[in-house]
Write a protein that holds these residues in place. Structure first.
Motif, short mmCIF file in Angstrom:
data_model
loop_
_atom_site.label_atom_id
_atom_site.label_comp_id
_atom_site.label_asym_id
_atom_site.label_seq_id
_atom_site.Cartn_x
_atom_site.Cartn_y
_atom_site.Cartn_z
N ALA A 66 0.83 -1.21 0.00
CA ALA A 66 0.00 0.00 0.00
C ALA A 66 0.86 1.26 0.00
N ASP A 118 -7.84 -2.79 -0.16
CA ASP A 118 -7.64 -1.41 -0.62
C ASP A 118 -6.55 -1.32 -1.68
N HIS A 121 -8.28 -2.04 -4.81
CA HIS A 121 -9.24 -0.98 -5.11
C HIS A 121 -8.56 0.26 -5.69
N ARG A 122 -7.29 0.46 -5.36
CA ARG A 122 -6.58 1.59 -5.96
C ARG A 122 -6.51 1.43 -7.48
#
Length: 207
Positions: A66, A118, A121-122
């Motif tokens: 991330a 996430d 999802h980016r």
């Protein structure tokens, strides 16, 4: 009165486990705490046992991913950004090959599955931007395209970071991603330029 946990101890043990993965040392309760200045009880205090250590290692892999994806600053060109996110994904795998292997070991649950989601999802959000910008067809499923982009990155990462191919083989991502995005509706020449521009993210020392 309960003793306050020290986050530094937890971090120290995770770093120790990561080091042991890199040096191919067997990770046991006693070997993990050796040289850390803490007792075996700390493993239970901070992780609930060795299974918790492996869950924490998986989570650390996604945390670092991330952070690497966050280095990609959105630009006016969403196709460039998709390629740059793919390059950042590979950067993370090359920098953390042992954590990378653990990330996808579903034997142990993640501490925070939503945080791991996430990262994908980016890519989904960037694919949505590409559709809104008219670079991709309106009927393209952003999640499907993001998953296909991730699959290309994961395949190359597995073959280079943890497998038999040399680092120059990463360049195969350029025609693979170009073909994927052109198939989703982008103009071939424009797409190639965007992918090549995004792929330079892999070459930047700060990217």
């Amino acid at each position: 009165m309960a003793r306050t946990k020290d986050p530094a101890v937890r971090t120290r043990l995770i770093e120790r486990a990561g080091q042991m993965l890199r040096t191919r040392e067997p990770i046991t309760l006693r070997s993990l705490v050796a040289g850390t200045g803490v007792s075996t009880m700390a493993v239970y205090t901070y992780f609930g046992g060795m299974d918790g250590v492996w869950r924490a290692l998986r989570q650390e892999g996604f945390t670092r991913l991330a952070a690497r994806l966050a280095t990609v600053v959105p630009s006016p060109d969403p196709i460039r950004d998709l390629a740059a996110l793919g390059a950042a994904y590979l950067h993370n795998a090359l920098d953390n090959p042992d954590l990378y292997r653990v990330m996808f070991d579903a034997t142990f649950d993640l501490e925070d599955p939503a945080a791991a989601d996430d990262t994908l999802h980016r890519l989904v959000h960037t694919a949505e931007r590409a559709t809104r910008a008219g670079r991709l067809r309106a009927d393209v499923d952003p999640l499907e395209l993001a998953t296909q982009t991730w699959t290309i990155g994961h395949g190359l990462a597995s073959l280079v970071a943890t497998g038999p191919l040399p680092r120059p083989a990463l360049a195969h991502a350029i025609p693979l991603l170009t073909a994927l995005f052109v198939g989703a509706g982008d103009d071939p020449d424009r797409c190639r330029r965007s992918v090549e521009d995004g792929w330079r993210h892999l070459l930047r020392p700060d990217g």
